[in-house]
Each structure stands twice: as structure tokens, then as C-alpha cells.
Design a protein around this motif. Sequence first.
Motif, PDB file in Angstrom:
ATOM      1  N   LEU A 568       0.874  -1.321   0.029  1.00 43.80           N
ATOM      2  CA  LEU A 568       0.031   0.099  -0.145  1.00 43.80           C
ATOM      3  C   LEU A 568       0.788   1.093   0.057  1.00 43.80           C
ATOM      4  O   LEU A 568       0.575   2.249  -0.645  1.00 43.80           O
ATOM      5  CB  LEU A 568      -0.902  -0.090   1.174  1.00 43.80           C
ATOM      6  N   PRO A 569       1.680   1.392   0.823  1.00 41.34           N
ATOM      7  CA  PRO A 569       2.667   2.413   0.564  1.00 41.34           C
ATOM      8  C   PRO A 569       3.504   2.980  -0.846  1.00 41.34           C
ATOM      9  O   PRO A 569       3.857   3.927  -0.878  1.00 41.34           O
ATOM     10  CB  PRO A 569       3.894   2.544   1.694  1.00 41.34           C
ATOM     11  N   VAL A 570       3.505   1.935  -1.748  1.00 44.73           N
ATOM     12  CA  VAL A 570       4.159   2.000  -2.973  1.00 44.73           C
ATOM     13  C   VAL A 570       3.057   2.976  -3.788  1.00 44.73           C
ATOM     14  O   VAL A 570       3.557   3.482  -4.766  1.00 44.73           O
ATOM     15  CB  VAL A 570       4.365   0.764  -3.510  1.00 44.73           C
ATOM     16  N   GLY A 571       1.762   2.748  -3.463  1.00 48.10           N
ATOM     17  CA  GLY A 571       0.934   3.624  -4.189  1.00 48.10           C
ATOM     18  C   GLY A 571      -0.230   2.665  -5.071  1.00 48.10           C
ATOM     19  O   GLY A 571      -1.070   3.177  -5.955  1.00 48.10           O
ATOM     20  N   LEU A 572      -0.240   1.097  -4.710  1.00 48.57           N
ATOM     21  CA  LEU A 572      -0.961   0.664  -5.688  1.00 48.57           C
ATOM     22  C   LEU A 572      -2.246   0.209  -4.639  1.00 48.57           C
ATOM     23  O   LEU A 572      -2.220   0.163  -3.333  1.00 48.57           O
ATOM     24  CB  LEU A 572      -0.159  -0.693  -5.926  1.00 48.57           C
ATOM     25  N   SER A 573      -3.333   0.477  -5.435  1.00 46.75           N
ATOM     26  CA  SER A 573      -4.563   0.621  -4.823  1.00 46.75           C
ATOM     27  C   SER A 573      -5.074  -1.048  -4.729  1.00 46.75           C
ATOM     28  O   SER A 573      -4.495  -1.719  -5.440  1.00 46.75           O
ATOM     29  CB  SER A 573      -5.658   1.146  -5.475  1.00 46.75           C
ATOM     30  N   THR A 574      -6.124  -1.201  -4.172  1.00 46.84           N
ATOM     31  CA  THR A 574      -6.693  -2.668  -4.058  1.00 46.84           C
ATOM     32  C   THR A 574      -7.108  -3.070  -5.288  1.00 46.84           C
ATOM     33  O   THR A 574      -6.922  -4.257  -5.614  1.00 46.84           O
ATOM     34  CB  THR A 574      -7.769  -2.835  -3.006  1.00 46.84           C
ATOM     35  N   GLY A 575      -7.743  -2.247  -6.315  1.00 50.53           N
ATOM     36  CA  GLY A 575      -8.459  -2.481  -7.557  1.00 50.53           C
ATOM     37  C   GLY A 575      -7.321  -2.940  -8.392  1.00 50.53           C
ATOM     38  O   GLY A 575      -7.224  -3.866  -9.378  1.00 50.53           O
ATOM     39  N   ALA A 576      -5.995  -2.121  -8.344  1.00 53.77           N
ATOM     40  CA  ALA A 576      -5.024  -2.449  -9.200  1.00 53.77           C
ATOM     41  C   ALA A 576      -4.295  -3.902  -8.999  1.00 53.77           C
ATOM     42  O   ALA A 576      -4.112  -4.684  -9.588  1.00 53.77           O
ATOM     43  CB  ALA A 576      -3.865  -1.386  -9.210  1.00 53.77           C
ATOM     44  N   LEU A 577      -4.260  -4.198  -7.560  1.00 48.35           N
ATOM     45  CA  LEU A 577      -3.624  -5.319  -7.309  1.00 48.35           C
ATOM     46  C   LEU A 577      -4.806  -6.721  -7.862  1.00 48.35           C
ATOM     47  O   LEU A 577      -4.121  -7.709  -8.325  1.00 48.35           O
ATOM     48  CB  LEU A 577      -3.468  -5.679  -5.635  1.00 48.35           C
ATOM     49  N   ILE A 578      -5.769  -6.309  -7.794  1.00 48.69           N
ATOM     50  CA  ILE A 578      -6.774  -7.620  -8.252  1.00 48.69           C
ATOM     51  C   ILE A 578      -6.603  -7.767  -9.846  1.00 48.69           C
ATOM     52  O   ILE A 578      -6.484  -8.726 -10.187  1.00 48.69           O
ATOM     53  CB  ILE A 578      -8.223  -7.004  -7.940  1.00 48.69           C
ATOM     54  N   ALA A 579      -6.460  -6.573 -10.440  1.00 50.29           N
ATOM     55  CA  ALA A 579      -6.246  -6.596 -11.953  1.00 50.29           C
ATOM     56  C   ALA A 579      -4.863  -7.154 -12.106  1.00 50.29           C
ATOM     57  O   ALA A 579      -5.061  -8.231 -13.097  1.00 50.29           O
ATOM     58  CB  ALA A 579      -6.394  -5.074 -12.593  1.00 50.29           C
ATOM     59  N   ILE A 580      -3.966  -7.039 -11.404  1.00 50.27           N
ATOM     60  CA  ILE A 580      -2.814  -7.700 -11.783  1.00 50.27           C
ATOM     61  C   ILE A 580      -2.919  -9.248 -11.498  1.00 50.27           C
ATOM     62  O   ILE A 580      -2.519 -10.071 -12.525  1.00 50.27           O
ATOM     63  CB  ILE A 580      -1.618  -7.069 -10.736  1.00 50.27           C
ATOM     64  N   LEU A 581      -3.485  -9.424 -10.536  1.00 52.32           N
ATOM     65  CA  LEU A 581      -3.566 -11.079 -10.197  1.00 52.32           C
ATOM     66  C   LEU A 581      -4.517 -11.577 -11.179  1.00 52.32           C
ATOM     67  O   LEU A 581      -4.254 -12.918 -11.677  1.00 52.32           O
ATOM     68  CB  LEU A 581      -4.176 -11.255  -8.823  1.00 52.32           C
ATOM     69  N   LEU A 582      -5.457 -10.991 -11.817  1.00 54.14           N
ATOM     70  CA  LEU A 582      -6.402 -11.467 -12.847  1.00 54.14           C
ATOM     71  C   LEU A 582      -5.779 -11.523 -13.910  1.00 54.14           C
ATOM     72  O   LEU A 582      -5.810 -12.741 -14.798  1.00 54.14           O
ATOM     73  CB  LEU A 582      -7.695 -10.572 -12.789  1.00 54.14           C
ATOM     74  N   CYS A 583      -4.797 -10.721 -14.427  1.00 55.74           N
ATOM     75  CA  CYS A 583      -3.967 -10.973 -15.381  1.00 55.74           C
ATOM     76  C   CYS A 583      -3.053 -12.311 -15.485  1.00 55.74           C
ATOM     77  O   CYS A 583      -2.890 -13.090 -16.506  1.00 55.74           O
ATOM     78  CB  CYS A 583      -3.205  -9.667 -15.889  1.00 55.74           C
ATOM     79  N   ILE A 584      -2.417 -12.411 -14.463  1.00 58.92           N
ATOM     80  CA  ILE A 584      -1.701 -13.515 -14.259  1.00 58.92           C
ATOM     81  C   ILE A 584      -2.325 -14.831 -14.387  1.00 58.92           C
ATOM     82  O   ILE A 584      -1.986 -15.817 -14.949  1.00 58.92           O
ATOM     83  CB  ILE A 584      -1.039 -13.462 -12.882  1.00 58.92           C
ATOM     84  N   VAL A 585      -3.327 -14.866 -13.730  1.00 63.95           N
ATOM     85  CA  VAL A 585      -4.377 -16.198 -13.961  1.00 63.95           C
ATOM     86  C   VAL A 585      -4.579 -16.427 -15.217  1.00 63.95           C
ATOM     87  O   VAL A 585      -4.774 -17.603 -15.719  1.00 63.95           O
ATOM     88  CB  VAL A 585      -5.523 -15.946 -12.906  1.00 63.95           C
ATOM     89  N   ILE A 586      -4.994 -15.264 -16.023  1.00 63.42           N
ATOM     90  CA  ILE A 586      -5.305 -15.514 -17.492  1.00 63.42           C
ATOM     91  C   ILE A 586      -4.175 -16.182 -18.290  1.00 63.42           C
ATOM     92  O   ILE A 586      -4.286 -16.943 -19.034  1.00 63.42           O
ATOM     93  CB  ILE A 586      -5.956 -14.253 -18.030  1.00 63.42           C
ATOM     94  N   LEU A 587      -3.004 -15.401 -18.078  1.00 65.12           N
ATOM     95  CA  LEU A 587      -1.800 -15.712 -18.584  1.00 65.12           C
ATOM     96  C   LEU A 587      -1.418 -17.533 -18.276  1.00 65.12           C
ATOM     97  O   LEU A 587      -1.247 -18.282 -19.143  1.00 65.12           O
ATOM     98  CB  LEU A 587      -0.547 -14.924 -18.287  1.00 65.12           C
ATOM     99  N   LEU A 588      -1.511 -17.859 -17.011  1.00 65.29           N
ATOM    100  CA  LEU A 588      -1.601 -19.212 -16.526  1.00 65.29           C
ATOM    101  C   LEU A 588      -2.362 -20.197 -17.375  1.00 65.29           C
ATOM    102  O   LEU A 588      -2.017 -21.236 -18.041  1.00 65.29           O
ATOM    103  CB  LEU A 588      -1.608 -19.375 -15.168  1.00 65.29           C
ATOM    104  N   VAL A 589      -3.546 -19.833 -17.707  1.00 62.17           N
ATOM    105  CA  VAL A 589      -4.733 -20.579 -18.186  1.00 62.17           C
ATOM    106  C   VAL A 589      -4.282 -20.850 -19.734  1.00 62.17           C
ATOM    107  O   VAL A 589      -4.342 -21.825 -20.363  1.00 62.17           O
ATOM    108  CB  VAL A 589      -5.990 -19.990 -18.075  1.00 62.17           C
TER     109      VAL A 589
END
Length: 754
Positions: A568-589
Motif C-alpha cells: 500500500l505505501p508504494v501507491g498501488l490500490s486494491t483494484g490495481a492489485l486485483i487486476a494484476i492478479l487476474l491478468c496473471i491467472v489468465i496468462l497461466l490458463v
Amino acid sequence: MLTRNCLSLLLWVLFDGGLLTPLQPEPQQTLEAESRDNVVPVPGRRSSVQRVKRGWVWNQFFVLEEYMGSEPQYVGKLHSDLDKGVGTVKYTLSGDGAGTVFTIDETTGDIHAIRSLDREEKPFYTLRAQAVDVDTKKPLEPESEFIIKVQDINDNEPKFLDGPYVASVPEMSPVGVIRTALPNMDREVKEQYQVLIQAKDMGGQLGGLAGTTTVNITLTDVNDNPPRFPKSIFHLKVPESSHVGSAIGRIRAVDPDFGKNAEIEYNIVPGDGGNLFDITTDENTQEGVIKLKKPLDFETKKAYTFKVEASNLHLDHRFHSVGPFKDTATVKINVLDMDEPPVFSKPMYTMEVYEDTPVGTIIGAVTAQDLDAGSSLVRYFIDWKNDVDSYFTIDATEGTIATNELLDRESTAQYNFSIIASKVSNPLLTSKVDVIINVLDVNEFPPEISVPYETSVCENAKPGQVIQTVTAADKDLSPAGQRFSFRLSPEASNKPNFTVHDYRNNTAGIETRKNGYSRRQQELYFLPVVIEDSSYPVQSSTNTMTIRVCRCDSDGTILSCNVEAIFLPVGLSTGALIAILLCIVILLVIVVLYVALRRQKKKDTLMTSKEDIRDNVIHYDDEGGGEEDTQAFDIGALRNPKVIEDNKMRRDIKPDTLCFPRQRPPVEDNTDIRDFINQRLQENDVDPTAPPYDSLATYAYEGNGSVAESLSSIESLTTEADQDYDYLSDWGPRFKILADMFGEEESYNPDKVT
């Protein structure tokens, strides 16, 4: 009475203007009545209408009942004024009994009764009479009605309608409606009396009739007799083995009274032995049933004597002067000696033993004695009911109980079982007693933290802040007042992060020692806490607590302890973290799908057959070498454990030189597989270097579902030299090498070898 009736009729005729004409000297009178309703023309007179008198000789007739004469009984006479006595008038009769009971002379009008009459059956008859012209058949007078009454005579005797009669009179009754001819009539002497009563009519005068009836008189009972014992002493014999509450004998007092007056109550007079027995009344037989209240013991007392009193329940005060309505008798009871089972010294035994006591330690004893005169020896044994009883043993002669296995209080804190004692002289006589063994605790377990081993601390925590209060739990049965002490382990005492504060009440607090914590520097801290108990011997344990650093608000409320908070101190919001995790999951699939498609293409290229792909037949170009493809293990050793070790000839290739045929081992060396396995098992059992367990190798038989069946030599009951390998040639080119190898061995003739 007849004269009075005639006078009455005469006066009625005179007042009515009629004429009284006596016909015969009979009790009946004739009455000439005037007919006011009918006008009859008289021949030879003027034809003008004139008043005509009624032409009937009229009366009410009487006839006696029960007439017994030989001739018909004369009743009376009917006569019309129009009858001149020349036979021109005919008289007819109708109504009750006309023609059957009464008849009339058609010419003279005389009425007779042709049979005997009964006034009690029918008291009167109503008839109708008419005068008819003989020539014209026409009535000369209107039909008239008259009554013939049956006169009563004394032909019925008096009758008692409800006889015979039944009456009851209490015995010893005073004078009453039915008077007694004898004083003090006693029911116990005679209960039934029969009285004949006669009744006469006509006031008992001569010629009257009489009737009789019977009255049965029963004397009812009164309580005028006290109960009496037929003898003064009753002797009873009772075995000492009789159960408490059982009936041991009966006595009876006789009371000649009946019903409730004969009800008897039995009571034991306080005295010698009366407290061991009780007596009740049998309601059906009025006997006194003696029952046992306490157990008997021949060796303690052999005889008892007491008195029993019998008295009536329902007394009659009128007969108190007769005497007391009770009687007493003496009962003597002799106790019979019986062969009884042994008797334990206690109804139940309770023992204690410490856990981990060595096997064979004596923890107590039970004692049973034979109280009979013979005093037989006693044998003890445990009544086995379940496996728990096997933890203890008992000495059959001494009755001492010892441990048979190590005990664990934490597993079982108490044992309950039964011990049976039997007589040596008669083993069928046994007695049983319950034994309870309590397992005492030994301090063998160290205390442990009873709360979760993980807690948290805020990043903004201050020094001396308590972040967790811990308590201890001990698996041992802690005695009252046991104390637990808490401290840091020596290796953690020098670290300035956390400390343990012992509150001296079996709790301790985890306190911070520095101002603030950073998750970036260190997210987790491990704090070793030493806990000791106060029992002997002292047991202690080191429990490591995990302390997680969390982000908290100013009030100390935890906001987050997960990994997300670090970014959180780096400046990433919760929505941004969710989007990053979702992209990673799509790439793995996508990667997984790509790899799966590549593998599927590889499988498609391997299918060289032009047949339908649904057959799923995969062809391999390499040829198997069979079960003897390895030099590591010769499975033929299972059939012959004494096979020569240097016989390492390869049988999967064609030999260069002619091989000598394998010699058949002697018959005595050929052993069964089971004997071989048992031999190896015995060798391992006596081998001190063998592991403490049995190792069993399982050999599976291959080829059970194929046409060739099993290729293993384990199934072969004979040696290889006895087998026929010609069938290998029929299996196709894949088994050609095997067919050539074994075919040559089989066709080899040892007689031709030089």
C-alpha cells in the motif's frame, strides 16, 4: 241380592210406562219395554199411525260359573209381545259365545249355557237378540243388545304370587316380624330354616279354600365368635439360604364366623427373634404367612421362638362380654444348615495404584471365607468381561491383586471388575465382589500454553504494552493448588523485542520492549516461553509463540495483517492489485491450454494405423525381451533355492555354441515355494541384524487375461525341461526368437552329446 235387582228393574219399568210380566219363577225378570222409535202396523186395525210398545221381554241375565250339571244350564227367556204363541215368531241370538257357549230356542226364546263358564277367565258376555217373522223372514223388532254376567263362586283357593319366599334374619336377633320359636338361634349351629305358611279365604270359615307357600329363612352371620388357634405351638424348619422376603411357613386360626366377620389379622408379639420375621394375612385362606425380613445364618443362631396374635378386624360391641376376640400361639423356627458360598470380608473393595507402576506389583488383596462347619478352602479368579480386566491378575490362593500391564491414568483413570470366589469342595458355590482401582497420577507431562500459539502486535505499539495473556494446561491430574511459572528462554532473554511477565496466578502477559515495529523489516517474531509446574518431579516445556506485526489505527485496532498491506505505501490500490492478479491467472490458463494442445498433436502423429481412430491402438516397434531380460534376479530361484549361482547364461539371445541341457535337480532337493518362504522367515526370525518386522515380497502373475496366459515360471509345477514350448511358434513373429531358443533346447537329445 237377586231380589234387590228385580225390584230395581220393576221400578225402572213402572217409571218408564212399561208393563212388568213375570214369565217363570227364575231369578231373571222379564221387562216389556216400549219402542218409541219403531211403528209396526197391526193387521185388522186402522191404518193410521199409532204408538206401538216395544215388544221385548227384557232383562240382564246371570249365570253361575263352574256349573257341573248333566243338562245345559238355564240362563233366561226372551219374549216378544208380537209372539202369540202360534209359532209365527223366530228368535235369533248373536254376539259373544252365541252358538258355542249360549244357545236359544228359536220358538220359545229360552237361553241355555251349553258348557261350564269361568268368571276369572271372562266375567260377562255381550249378545244381541232379534225376533223374526217365520213366514216373511223380516224382523219384527229391532235387534237389541243384552249382557249375561257370570256369577262368582268360591272355586279358587288363595295363592301366594311370589312364593317360595326367602328371608334372612341375623342370628341372635330379638323378637321381630318373624318371631323365633327358640332363643339364641346360632348360625354356626344351623343356618337354614324352612317355614310353611297357609292362607284361607272366607275368613277361615268352613267351606273356604286355602293356599300355602314356603318361606326359606337364613340366619345371617354376626361376629359372635373370636378366632382360635387349633394348637398352641407351631414348628417350622427354614433353610439358612432362604431369600429375604420369601414365605417360610403358614399358620392358621379358626373363626366359625363368615365373611368379613371371619377376617383375621396376624401380628408378631415383640420378643425373641421377632425382628427377623414378618407375618401377613392371606386374604383368600385367612392364613398367617410368615416371611423372612433378614437373612438367616445357621452358624450364628440355630433357632428362633416368638408369639403370634390373631384377632378379628371387625368387632361387634354387642358381644364384647363374650371375651377378647383374639388368640395367641407360639412359633418355633429351626434354622437348617446349608452348604453356602464363600463370604467376602467387604461388600466392595477400592484400591489405588500409581500409573507407570512396574508390572507384577501387588496393589491389594481380597479375602473370602467359608463360614460353613466344613470350612473349605477358597479359590479366587477374575470375572473376565472385556480386555480391560487383563490389566490385572489375582493370586488364586491368596487373593492378592497385581498389575499385569503398565497403567496410564490419562488413558484410563479407573478400572472396575469383579472377582469370584469359589469353594474348593464345591466349585459351583461362588460369590462375587466388585473391585474398583483408581489410577493415581504421576507428574509425567509438562505444562503447555492453552491459548493459540500465534498473536499479533501493532506497528505503533509502545514499550510495556501487553499484547497477549497466556495460561497453561497440564495433561496430568493437577493437585489442588498447583502453580505454573512463566519465563523467557535463555536464548531470547537478550533480544530487546518482547518479554514475559509472570502474574503469579497461573497466567502471564506478553509485553513489548521497544517503541514501534516495522513489517518491512520483520513481519514475524518467534518468542520461546518456558512453563514449569510445581509438582514432583518438576516438568517444564518451551512453547514458541509466533507474533505477527500488523497495521493498526491510533486506537490499537488491527486493520490488516496480510501481504496486501505491504504494497500500500508504494501507491498501488486494491483494484490495481486485483487486476494484476487476474491478468496473471489468465496468462497461466493460456499457457496450460497451449501445452495441452501440443501434447495432443504429438499423440496424433504417433497413430500410424489407417484404421478408425476410435480403436485407440498404439503400435510400438521395440520387441520385449520377456521376463528374463535382467541379470539382477533369476526368478527361477523361487522354485529351486539351491540353483547354481554361476549359471548366468543369457536366454534372451541365441547362443553361439550348443548349450548343454539343464540337469534336472534331484527329487529330494526340489522344495515347494511355501517351504522356501517359511525357511527364509525362520532365518530372519533368528537373525539379530534383521529389522524388527517381517518383510513379505508379493510376486504378481502377469498375463492372466491374455491368450498366452502367464509367462511366469512360478506357476510351473515342473522344471523347464518338462515343458513343451511348441506353442510359441503359433504366437506370431513377435515370439519367433523365444520359439527358436526354447525349441532348440527341447529338441536337444543328451544321448547324442559326446
